[in-house]
Design an enzyme around this catalytic site. Sequence first.
Site, PDB file in Angstrom:
ATOM      1  N   ARG A 132     -28.884  68.298  21.307  1.00 51.93           N
ATOM      2  CA  ARG A 132     -28.261  67.016  21.651  1.00 51.93           C
ATOM      3  C   ARG A 132     -26.816  66.887  21.169  1.00 51.93           C
ATOM      4  O   ARG A 132     -26.113  65.956  21.536  1.00 51.93           O
ATOM      5  CB  ARG A 132     -29.115  65.861  21.106  1.00 51.93           C
ATOM      6  CG  ARG A 132     -30.351  65.610  21.949  1.00 51.93           C
ATOM      7  CD  ARG A 132     -31.318  64.680  21.266  1.00 51.93           C
ATOM      8  NE  ARG A 132     -32.047  65.352  20.183  1.00 51.93           N
ATOM      9  CZ  ARG A 132     -32.850  64.724  19.334  1.00 51.93           C
ATOM     10  NH1 ARG A 132     -33.027  63.422  19.418  1.00 51.93           N
ATOM     11  NH2 ARG A 132     -33.486  65.405  18.395  1.00 51.93           N
TER      12      ARG A 132
ATOM     13  N   ASN B 294     -28.582  64.062  15.006  1.00 50.96           N
ATOM     14  CA  ASN B 294     -29.012  64.777  16.209  1.00 50.96           C
ATOM     15  C   ASN B 294     -27.943  64.803  17.278  1.00 50.96           C
ATOM     16  O   ASN B 294     -27.932  65.674  18.130  1.00 50.96           O
ATOM     17  CB  ASN B 294     -30.275  64.120  16.782  1.00 50.96           C
ATOM     18  CG  ASN B 294     -31.455  64.325  15.866  1.00 50.96           C
ATOM     19  OD1 ASN B 294     -31.743  65.450  15.462  1.00 50.96           O
ATOM     20  ND2 ASN B 294     -32.108  63.249  15.490  1.00 50.96           N
TER      21      ASN B 294
ATOM     22  N   TYR C 268      16.548  81.824  11.343  1.00 51.12           N
ATOM     23  CA  TYR C 268      15.883  82.757  12.257  1.00 51.12           C
ATOM     24  C   TYR C 268      16.901  83.310  13.244  1.00 51.12           C
ATOM     25  O   TYR C 268      17.618  82.546  13.899  1.00 51.12           O
ATOM     26  CB  TYR C 268      14.786  81.969  12.998  1.00 51.12           C
ATOM     27  CG  TYR C 268      13.919  82.782  13.915  1.00 51.12           C
ATOM     28  CD1 TYR C 268      13.274  83.930  13.465  1.00 51.12           C
ATOM     29  CD2 TYR C 268      13.717  82.385  15.225  1.00 51.12           C
ATOM     30  CE1 TYR C 268      12.461  84.656  14.308  1.00 51.12           C
ATOM     31  CE2 TYR C 268      12.900  83.103  16.083  1.00 51.12           C
ATOM     32  CZ  TYR C 268      12.273  84.242  15.625  1.00 51.12           C
ATOM     33  OH  TYR C 268      11.463  84.958  16.451  1.00 51.12           O
TER      34      TYR C 268
END
Length: 449
Positions: free
Chosen positions: A15, A219, A379
Amino acid sequence: MTFSALILAAGKGTRMKSNLPKVIHPIGGKPMLQHVVDAARAAGAAEIVVVIGHGGETVKSSVKSVDHWVEQAEQLGTGHAVKLGLRGVSKPQTIVLYGDVPMIQSETITDLVNRKSAVLCAELDDPTGYGRVVIDLDGYAQRIIEHKDANDSELKINKINTGILTASTEHLIQWCEALNCNNAQGEYYLTDVVEMANDNGQSMQAVTLADIHEGEGVNNRVQQARLERVFQQRMAEKLMIEGVTLQDPSRLDVQGSVTVGSDCHIGANVQLYGDVSLGDGVVIEANCVIKDAVIGSNTRIRAFSHLEGASVGQFAEIGPYARLRPGTQLADQTKIGNFVETKNVHMGQGSKANHLTYLGDSLIGENTNIGAGTITCNYDGANKHQTVMGNNVFIGSNAALVAPVKIGDGATVAAGSVITTDAEPNALVVARAKQRVISGWKRPVKSSK
Ligand code: UD1
Ligand code: MG
Protein backbone atom coordinates in the site's frame (compact mmCIF):
# COMPACT_ATOMS: atom_id res chain seq x y z
CA MET A 1 17.69 -10.37 32.31
CA THR A 2 19.43 -9.89 28.99
CA PHE A 3 17.06 -9.84 26.09
CA SER A 4 17.02 -9.89 22.30
CA ALA A 5 14.84 -7.69 20.13
CA LEU A 6 13.32 -9.57 17.20
CA ILE A 7 12.04 -7.11 14.63
CA LEU A 8 9.71 -8.18 11.82
CA ALA A 9 10.36 -6.38 8.57
CA ALA A 10 9.66 -8.87 5.80
CA GLY A 11 6.39 -7.47 4.51
CA LYS A 12 6.22 -5.88 1.10
CA GLY A 13 4.25 -2.80 2.07
CA THR A 14 2.13 -2.96 -1.08
CA ARG A 15 0.00 0.00 0.00
CA MET A 16 3.00 2.34 0.04
CA LYS A 17 3.04 1.97 -3.78
CA SER A 18 6.80 2.31 -3.74
CA ASN A 19 9.92 0.69 -5.11
CA LEU A 20 11.48 1.19 -1.70
CA PRO A 21 10.79 -1.46 0.97
CA LYS A 22 8.28 0.00 3.42
CA VAL A 23 10.45 -0.20 6.54
CA ILE A 24 13.11 2.07 5.10
CA HIS A 25 10.69 4.87 4.31
CA PRO A 26 11.71 7.62 6.69
CA ILE A 27 10.21 9.35 9.68
CA GLY A 28 12.21 12.40 10.69
CA GLY A 29 14.74 11.62 7.96
CA LYS A 30 15.56 8.19 9.41
CA PRO A 31 14.32 4.79 8.16
CA MET A 32 11.36 3.56 10.22
CA LEU A 33 13.19 0.32 10.97
CA GLN A 34 16.18 2.31 12.27
CA HIS A 35 13.90 4.04 14.78
CA VAL A 36 12.85 0.64 16.12
CA VAL A 37 16.44 -0.65 16.21
CA ASP A 38 17.57 2.47 18.06
CA ALA A 39 14.72 2.27 20.59
CA ALA A 40 15.56 -1.37 21.28
CA ARG A 41 19.25 -0.50 21.76
CA ALA A 42 18.37 2.38 24.04
CA ALA A 43 16.25 -0.02 26.12
CA GLY A 44 19.33 -2.22 26.52
CA ALA A 45 18.68 -5.01 24.01
CA ALA A 46 21.78 -7.21 24.01
CA GLU A 47 21.06 -8.44 20.50
CA ILE A 48 18.99 -7.24 17.58
CA VAL A 49 17.67 -9.68 15.00
CA VAL A 50 15.68 -8.50 12.00
CA VAL A 51 13.52 -10.68 9.76
CA ILE A 52 13.67 -9.46 6.17
CA GLY A 53 12.02 -10.55 2.94
CA HIS A 54 11.01 -8.12 0.23
CA GLY A 55 13.91 -5.83 -0.72
CA GLY A 56 16.08 -7.49 1.90
CA GLU A 57 19.38 -6.29 0.45
CA THR A 58 18.17 -2.69 0.32
CA VAL A 59 16.96 -2.93 3.91
CA LYS A 60 20.30 -4.38 5.05
CA SER A 61 22.31 -1.61 3.46
CA SER A 62 20.07 1.14 4.86
CA VAL A 63 19.94 0.17 8.52
CA LYS A 64 22.76 0.08 11.07
CA SER A 65 23.35 -1.69 14.38
CA VAL A 66 21.63 -5.00 13.56
CA ASP A 67 23.36 -8.17 14.81
CA HIS A 68 21.65 -10.80 12.69
CA TRP A 69 19.51 -10.69 9.58
CA VAL A 70 17.17 -13.62 9.00
CA GLU A 71 15.56 -14.16 5.60
CA GLN A 72 11.90 -15.05 5.34
CA ALA A 73 11.50 -15.94 1.67
CA GLU A 74 7.73 -16.47 1.83
CA GLN A 75 5.52 -14.41 4.15
CA LEU A 76 3.34 -17.04 5.78
CA GLY A 77 2.29 -14.91 8.76
CA THR A 78 3.66 -13.22 11.85
CA GLY A 79 4.00 -16.56 13.68
CA HIS A 80 6.08 -17.97 10.83
CA ALA A 81 8.27 -14.85 10.77
CA VAL A 82 8.93 -15.09 14.52
CA LYS A 83 9.63 -18.80 14.28
CA LEU A 84 12.32 -18.16 11.66
CA GLY A 85 13.67 -15.11 13.45
CA LEU A 86 14.12 -16.99 16.72
CA ARG A 87 16.82 -19.05 14.99
CA GLY A 88 18.97 -15.95 15.14
CA VAL A 89 18.20 -15.21 18.79
CA SER A 90 20.60 -16.25 21.57
CA LYS A 91 19.40 -14.37 24.66
CA PRO A 92 16.99 -15.85 27.25
CA GLN A 93 14.20 -13.33 26.68
CA THR A 94 12.82 -11.98 23.42
CA ILE A 95 10.67 -8.98 22.59
CA VAL A 96 8.94 -8.96 19.21
CA LEU A 97 8.84 -5.55 17.52
CA TYR A 98 7.85 -4.34 14.04
CA GLY A 99 9.83 -2.37 11.50
CA ASP A 100 6.71 -0.49 10.47
CA VAL A 101 5.70 0.55 14.00
CA PRO A 102 8.33 3.25 14.33
CA MET A 103 7.24 5.36 17.29
CA ILE A 104 7.79 2.72 19.97
CA GLN A 105 9.80 4.25 22.83
CA SER A 106 12.64 2.64 24.74
CA GLU A 107 10.79 3.18 28.07
CA THR A 108 7.88 1.08 26.82
CA ILE A 109 10.23 -1.70 25.70
CA THR A 110 11.96 -1.66 29.09
CA ASP A 111 8.63 -1.78 30.93
CA LEU A 112 7.44 -4.78 28.90
CA VAL A 113 10.69 -6.70 29.22
CA ASN A 114 10.68 -6.18 33.00
CA ARG A 115 7.28 -7.90 33.14
CA LYS A 116 8.87 -11.05 31.58
CA SER A 117 5.70 -12.13 29.80
CA ALA A 118 3.52 -9.40 28.34
CA VAL A 119 1.64 -8.19 25.30
CA LEU A 120 1.23 -4.54 24.35
CA CYS A 121 -2.34 -3.36 23.75
CA ALA A 122 -4.00 -0.10 22.88
CA GLU A 123 -7.50 1.20 23.38
CA LEU A 124 -8.98 2.50 20.13
CA ASP A 125 -12.29 4.20 19.35
CA ASP A 126 -12.24 2.40 16.02
CA PRO A 127 -10.56 -1.01 16.36
CA THR A 128 -11.49 -2.13 12.83
CA GLY A 129 -8.94 -4.44 11.25
CA TYR A 130 -6.91 -5.12 14.38
CA GLY A 131 -6.66 -8.24 16.48
CA ARG A 132 -8.83 -7.93 19.64
CA VAL A 133 -7.40 -8.83 23.04
CA VAL A 134 -9.57 -10.61 25.56
CA ILE A 135 -8.30 -9.60 29.01
CA ASP A 136 -9.19 -11.32 32.29
CA LEU A 137 -10.03 -9.56 35.55
CA ASP A 138 -6.40 -9.74 36.71
CA GLY A 139 -5.17 -7.93 33.61
CA TYR A 140 -3.77 -10.96 31.77
CA ALA A 141 -4.40 -11.58 28.08
CA GLN A 142 -6.59 -14.67 27.63
CA ARG A 143 -6.43 -14.77 23.86
CA ILE A 144 -6.28 -12.61 20.75
CA ILE A 145 -8.82 -12.89 17.95
CA GLU A 146 -8.01 -11.47 14.55
CA HIS A 147 -10.64 -9.15 13.07
CA LYS A 148 -11.38 -11.60 10.26
CA ASP A 149 -11.93 -14.45 12.73
CA ALA A 150 -13.99 -12.50 15.28
CA ASN A 151 -17.72 -12.86 16.00
CA ASP A 152 -20.04 -9.89 16.57
CA SER A 153 -19.46 -9.60 20.31
CA GLU A 154 -15.68 -9.98 19.92
CA LEU A 155 -15.69 -7.22 17.31
CA LYS A 156 -17.03 -4.86 20.00
CA ILE A 157 -13.82 -5.21 22.04
CA ASN A 158 -11.82 -2.01 21.67
CA LYS A 159 -8.59 -3.26 23.25
CA ILE A 160 -6.42 -4.09 20.28
CA ASN A 161 -3.19 -5.99 19.84
CA THR A 162 -0.26 -3.82 18.76
CA GLY A 163 1.57 -7.05 17.88
CA ILE A 164 4.40 -6.27 20.30
CA LEU A 165 4.97 -8.96 22.90
CA THR A 166 7.66 -10.46 25.08
CA ALA A 167 8.28 -13.88 26.63
CA SER A 168 11.10 -16.27 27.38
CA THR A 169 12.92 -17.27 24.21
CA GLU A 170 12.71 -20.95 25.06
CA HIS A 171 8.92 -20.81 25.37
CA LEU A 172 8.49 -18.70 22.26
CA ILE A 173 10.43 -21.27 20.23
CA GLN A 174 8.30 -24.06 21.61
CA TRP A 175 5.01 -22.21 20.98
CA CYS A 176 5.92 -21.07 17.47
CA GLU A 177 6.77 -24.67 16.53
CA ALA A 178 3.24 -25.62 17.57
CA LEU A 179 1.40 -22.97 15.52
CA ASN A 180 -0.94 -23.92 12.69
CA CYS A 181 -2.76 -21.92 10.05
CA ASN A 182 -6.33 -23.01 10.61
CA ASN A 183 -7.82 -19.54 10.46
CA ALA A 184 -9.58 -17.11 8.14
CA GLN A 185 -6.33 -15.93 6.52
CA GLY A 186 -4.57 -19.29 6.34
CA GLU A 187 -1.56 -17.73 8.07
CA TYR A 188 0.57 -18.69 11.05
CA TYR A 189 -0.67 -16.21 13.66
CA LEU A 190 1.83 -15.12 16.29
CA THR A 191 -1.17 -14.10 18.36
CA ASP A 192 -2.02 -17.75 19.01
CA VAL A 193 0.94 -17.94 21.42
CA VAL A 194 -1.10 -15.98 23.97
CA GLU A 195 -3.33 -18.96 24.71
CA MET A 196 -0.35 -21.33 24.73
CA ALA A 197 1.31 -19.07 27.31
CA ASN A 198 -1.75 -19.45 29.53
CA ASP A 199 -1.68 -23.22 29.13
CA ASN A 200 1.99 -23.20 30.14
CA GLY A 201 1.52 -21.04 33.25
CA GLN A 202 3.29 -18.16 31.47
CA SER A 203 0.28 -15.85 31.13
CA MET A 204 1.01 -12.55 29.41
CA GLN A 205 0.16 -9.31 31.14
CA ALA A 206 -1.90 -7.04 28.90
CA VAL A 207 -0.14 -3.67 29.03
CA THR A 208 -2.10 -0.73 27.63
CA LEU A 209 -0.23 2.06 25.88
CA ALA A 210 -0.62 5.56 27.30
CA ASP A 211 0.33 7.10 23.94
CA ILE A 212 -1.33 5.13 21.16
CA HIS A 213 1.02 6.56 18.52
CA GLU A 214 3.68 4.21 19.89
CA GLY A 215 1.71 1.25 18.64
CA GLU A 216 0.60 2.72 15.33
CA GLY A 217 1.73 0.97 12.18
CA VAL A 218 2.43 2.52 8.81
CA ASN A 219 0.76 0.93 5.81
CA ASN A 220 0.44 3.89 3.46
CA ARG A 221 1.81 7.38 2.99
CA VAL A 222 -1.12 9.00 4.76
CA GLN A 223 -0.25 7.12 7.96
CA GLN A 224 3.43 7.86 7.41
CA ALA A 225 2.70 11.59 7.14
CA ARG A 226 0.56 11.47 10.28
CA LEU A 227 3.36 9.85 12.29
CA GLU A 228 5.85 12.30 10.80
CA ARG A 229 3.80 15.09 12.41
CA VAL A 230 3.75 13.23 15.72
CA PHE A 231 7.50 12.79 15.49
CA GLN A 232 8.06 16.47 14.67
CA GLN A 233 5.90 17.52 17.59
CA ARG A 234 8.04 15.35 19.87
CA MET A 235 11.25 16.85 18.47
CA ALA A 236 9.89 20.36 18.96
CA GLU A 237 8.90 19.57 22.54
CA LYS A 238 12.30 18.03 23.24
CA LEU A 239 14.05 21.16 21.95
CA MET A 240 11.83 23.45 24.00
CA ILE A 241 12.48 21.37 27.13
CA GLU A 242 16.19 21.78 26.37
CA GLY A 243 15.76 25.56 26.45
CA VAL A 244 15.06 26.55 22.86
CA THR A 245 12.35 29.09 22.02
CA LEU A 246 10.42 28.02 18.94
CA GLN A 247 8.47 30.71 17.14
CA ASP A 248 5.92 28.05 16.20
CA PRO A 249 6.49 24.43 17.33
CA SER A 250 4.27 23.17 14.51
CA ARG A 251 6.43 24.84 11.88
CA LEU A 252 9.82 23.31 12.57
CA ASP A 253 11.17 20.29 10.69
CA VAL A 254 13.98 18.20 12.08
CA GLN A 255 15.24 15.47 9.75
CA GLY A 256 18.24 14.34 11.73
CA SER A 257 19.77 15.19 15.07
CA VAL A 258 20.12 18.58 16.70
CA THR A 259 22.17 19.56 19.71
CA VAL A 260 21.55 22.93 21.30
CA GLY A 261 22.99 25.26 23.88
CA SER A 262 20.82 27.42 26.10
CA ASP A 263 18.59 30.26 24.93
CA CYS A 264 18.53 29.47 21.23
CA HIS A 265 15.70 30.88 19.18
CA ILE A 266 14.37 29.19 16.06
CA GLY A 267 11.98 30.99 13.73
CA ALA A 268 9.04 29.59 11.79
CA ASN A 269 9.50 27.15 8.92
CA VAL A 270 13.09 26.33 9.71
CA GLN A 271 14.29 22.95 8.42
CA LEU A 272 17.20 21.16 10.03
CA TYR A 273 18.80 18.15 8.34
CA GLY A 274 21.60 15.78 9.26
CA ASP A 275 23.72 16.74 12.26
CA VAL A 276 23.18 20.29 13.37
CA SER A 277 24.78 21.79 16.43
CA LEU A 278 23.87 25.19 17.87
CA GLY A 279 25.85 26.96 20.60
CA ASP A 280 24.29 29.16 23.28
CA GLY A 281 22.11 32.04 22.22
CA VAL A 282 22.02 31.14 18.53
CA VAL A 283 19.18 32.76 16.60
CA ILE A 284 17.92 31.16 13.42
CA GLU A 285 15.38 33.32 11.73
CA ALA A 286 12.43 32.13 9.69
CA ASN A 287 12.69 29.90 6.62
CA CYS A 288 16.30 28.83 6.95
CA VAL A 289 17.38 25.40 5.68
CA ILE A 290 20.37 24.05 7.58
CA LYS A 291 22.11 20.74 6.95
CA ASP A 292 25.16 19.29 8.74
CA ALA A 293 26.31 22.53 10.32
CA VAL A 294 27.97 23.74 13.49
CA ILE A 295 26.96 27.22 14.59
CA GLY A 296 28.81 29.00 17.37
CA SER A 297 27.32 30.83 20.32
CA ASN A 298 25.48 34.11 19.82
CA THR A 299 25.52 33.84 16.06
CA ARG A 300 22.47 34.97 14.11
CA ILE A 301 21.38 33.25 10.91
CA ARG A 302 18.98 35.64 9.26
CA ALA A 303 15.88 34.65 7.35
CA PHE A 304 15.92 32.54 4.18
CA SER A 305 19.54 31.43 4.50
CA HIS A 306 20.73 28.03 3.32
CA LEU A 307 23.66 26.31 5.04
CA GLU A 308 25.14 22.93 4.20
CA GLY A 309 28.36 21.37 5.48
CA ALA A 310 29.36 24.65 7.08
CA SER A 311 30.77 25.76 10.39
CA VAL A 312 30.26 29.25 11.72
CA GLY A 313 32.02 30.75 14.74
CA GLN A 314 30.62 32.89 17.54
CA PHE A 315 28.98 36.32 17.21
CA ALA A 316 28.76 35.93 13.45
CA GLU A 317 25.95 37.22 11.30
CA ILE A 318 24.77 35.31 8.25
CA GLY A 319 22.11 36.34 5.73
CA PRO A 320 19.36 37.12 5.06
CA TYR A 321 19.45 35.08 1.85
CA ALA A 322 22.97 33.74 2.33
CA ARG A 323 24.11 30.40 0.95
CA LEU A 324 26.95 28.59 2.71
CA ARG A 325 27.97 25.47 0.84
CA PRO A 326 30.14 22.53 1.96
CA GLY A 327 33.60 23.33 3.21
CA THR A 328 32.67 26.77 4.46
CA GLN A 329 34.42 27.61 7.75
CA LEU A 330 33.75 31.03 9.13
CA ALA A 331 35.57 32.26 12.24
CA ASP A 332 34.10 34.40 15.02
CA GLN A 333 32.53 37.78 14.23
CA THR A 334 32.39 37.16 10.51
CA LYS A 335 29.58 38.57 8.39
CA ILE A 336 28.08 37.05 5.28
CA GLY A 337 25.28 39.16 3.87
CA ASN A 338 22.46 38.81 1.39
CA PHE A 339 22.99 36.92 -1.86
CA VAL A 340 26.48 35.81 -0.91
CA GLU A 341 27.49 32.24 -1.79
CA THR A 342 30.49 30.54 -0.24
CA LYS A 343 31.99 27.13 -1.01
CA ASN A 344 35.15 25.62 0.43
CA VAL A 345 36.09 28.90 2.08
CA HIS A 346 38.02 29.60 5.26
CA MET A 347 37.35 33.08 6.52
CA GLY A 348 39.23 34.58 9.46
CA GLN A 349 37.88 36.48 12.42
CA GLY A 350 36.06 39.73 11.73
CA SER A 351 36.07 39.41 7.93
CA LYS A 352 33.00 40.39 5.94
CA ALA A 353 31.34 39.82 2.59
CA ASN A 354 28.11 41.71 2.90
CA HIS A 355 26.48 41.74 -0.51
CA LEU A 356 26.10 39.83 -3.77
CA THR A 357 29.34 37.86 -3.79
CA TYR A 358 30.69 34.43 -4.75
CA LEU A 359 33.60 33.09 -2.75
CA GLY A 360 34.81 29.65 -3.81
CA ASP A 361 37.99 27.75 -2.88
CA SER A 362 39.28 30.70 -0.90
CA LEU A 363 41.48 31.32 2.11
CA ILE A 364 40.67 34.64 3.69
CA GLY A 365 42.49 36.20 6.63
CA GLU A 366 41.19 38.38 9.45
CA ASN A 367 39.41 41.73 9.24
CA THR A 368 39.23 41.60 5.49
CA ASN A 369 36.39 43.39 3.75
CA ILE A 370 35.04 42.02 0.52
CA GLY A 371 33.00 44.54 -1.46
CA ALA A 372 29.63 44.02 -3.09
CA GLY A 373 29.63 41.98 -6.25
CA THR A 374 33.08 40.44 -5.77
CA ILE A 375 33.57 37.13 -7.55
CA THR A 376 36.36 34.61 -7.12
CA CYS A 377 36.79 33.10 -10.57
CA ASN A 378 37.83 29.72 -9.22
CA TYR A 379 37.06 27.58 -12.26
CA ASP A 380 38.87 27.78 -15.58
CA GLY A 381 36.52 25.40 -17.30
CA ALA A 382 38.59 22.37 -16.35
CA ASN A 383 40.09 22.82 -12.89
CA LYS A 384 39.42 24.66 -9.65
CA HIS A 385 42.00 27.10 -8.28
CA GLN A 386 42.47 28.86 -4.98
CA THR A 387 42.19 32.53 -4.11
CA VAL A 388 44.12 33.70 -1.07
CA MET A 389 43.39 36.99 0.67
CA GLY A 390 45.48 38.03 3.65
CA ASN A 391 44.55 40.04 6.74
CA ASN A 392 43.11 43.57 6.49
CA VAL A 393 42.57 43.27 2.78
CA PHE A 394 40.02 45.57 1.14
CA ILE A 395 38.42 44.31 -2.06
CA GLY A 396 36.51 47.04 -3.87
CA SER A 397 33.07 46.37 -5.27
CA ASN A 398 32.61 44.24 -8.35
CA ALA A 399 36.16 42.90 -8.45
CA ALA A 400 36.89 39.65 -10.22
CA LEU A 401 39.73 37.67 -8.64
CA VAL A 402 40.96 35.19 -11.24
CA ALA A 403 42.42 32.20 -9.39
CA PRO A 404 45.02 31.12 -8.65
CA VAL A 405 45.80 34.50 -7.17
CA LYS A 406 47.03 35.98 -3.86
CA ILE A 407 46.17 39.33 -2.35
CA GLY A 408 48.74 40.24 0.30
CA ASP A 409 48.01 41.56 3.80
CA GLY A 410 46.71 45.11 3.82
CA ALA A 411 46.37 45.30 0.03
CA THR A 412 43.53 47.22 -1.59
CA VAL A 413 41.88 46.10 -4.81
CA ALA A 414 40.16 48.88 -6.69
CA ALA A 415 36.49 48.52 -7.51
CA GLY A 416 35.76 46.91 -10.84
CA SER A 417 39.23 45.36 -11.15
CA VAL A 418 39.93 42.05 -12.82
CA ILE A 419 42.91 40.70 -10.86
CA THR A 420 44.99 38.07 -12.60
CA THR A 421 48.35 38.39 -10.86
CA ASP A 422 49.27 38.45 -7.16
CA ALA A 423 49.00 41.74 -5.29
CA GLU A 424 51.82 42.61 -2.90
CA PRO A 425 51.02 43.53 0.72
CA ASN A 426 49.79 47.07 1.38
CA ALA A 427 49.62 47.92 -2.35
CA LEU A 428 46.69 49.43 -4.22
CA VAL A 429 45.99 47.40 -7.31
CA VAL A 430 43.83 48.85 -10.04
CA ALA A 431 43.03 46.73 -13.05
CA ARG A 432 40.37 48.41 -15.09
CA ALA A 433 39.96 50.71 -18.06
CA LYS A 434 40.76 54.29 -17.28
CA GLN A 435 37.84 56.70 -16.99
CA ARG A 436 37.42 59.02 -19.95
CA VAL A 437 35.52 62.29 -19.82
CA ILE A 438 33.98 63.63 -23.01
CA SER A 439 32.62 67.10 -22.31
CA GLY A 440 29.34 68.28 -23.80
CA TRP A 441 28.40 64.80 -24.93
CA LYS A 442 25.27 64.70 -27.02
CA ARG A 443 23.12 61.65 -26.47
CA PRO A 444 21.57 60.03 -29.53
CA VAL A 445 18.03 61.26 -30.25
CA LYS A 446 15.10 59.33 -31.71
CA SER A 447 14.98 59.59 -35.48
CA SER A 448 11.75 61.22 -36.79
CA LYS A 449 9.64 59.03 -39.11
C1 UD1 B 1 -1.06 -8.20 13.18
C2 UD1 B 1 -1.65 -8.94 14.36
C3 UD1 B 1 -2.86 -8.20 14.88
C4 UD1 B 1 -2.50 -6.80 15.25
C5 UD1 B 1 -1.83 -6.11 14.09
C6 UD1 B 1 -1.28 -4.78 14.54
C7 UD1 B 1 -1.17 -11.30 13.92
C8 UD1 B 1 -1.72 -12.57 13.46
N1 UD1 B 1 -2.01 -10.28 13.91
O1 UD1 B 1 -2.04 -8.22 12.16
O2 UD1 B 1 -3.40 -8.88 16.00
O3 UD1 B 1 -3.64 -6.09 15.69
O4 UD1 B 1 -0.72 -6.87 13.58
O5 UD1 B 1 -0.87 -4.04 13.45
O6 UD1 B 1 -0.02 -11.23 14.29
N2 UD1 B 1 5.34 -9.80 8.76
C9 UD1 B 1 6.46 -10.49 8.38
N3 UD1 B 1 6.32 -11.73 7.87
C10 UD1 B 1 5.11 -12.33 7.70
C11 UD1 B 1 3.96 -11.60 8.09
C12 UD1 B 1 4.11 -10.34 8.62
O7 UD1 B 1 7.58 -9.99 8.52
O8 UD1 B 1 5.07 -13.46 7.24
C13 UD1 B 1 5.48 -8.46 9.30
C14 UD1 B 1 4.87 -7.43 8.37
O9 UD1 B 1 5.85 -6.89 7.52
C15 UD1 B 1 4.36 -6.36 9.34
C16 UD1 B 1 4.05 -7.16 10.61
O10 UD1 B 1 4.76 -8.38 10.50
O11 UD1 B 1 5.37 -5.44 9.65
C17 UD1 B 1 2.59 -7.38 10.83
O12 UD1 B 1 2.07 -8.12 9.76
P1 UD1 B 1 0.65 -7.84 9.16
O13 UD1 B 1 0.36 -8.79 8.09
O14 UD1 B 1 0.50 -6.40 8.87
O15 UD1 B 1 -0.25 -8.17 10.41
P2 UD1 B 1 -1.78 -7.84 10.60
O16 UD1 B 1 -2.56 -8.73 9.75
O17 UD1 B 1 -1.98 -6.40 10.46
MG1 MG C 1 -1.92 -9.62 7.72
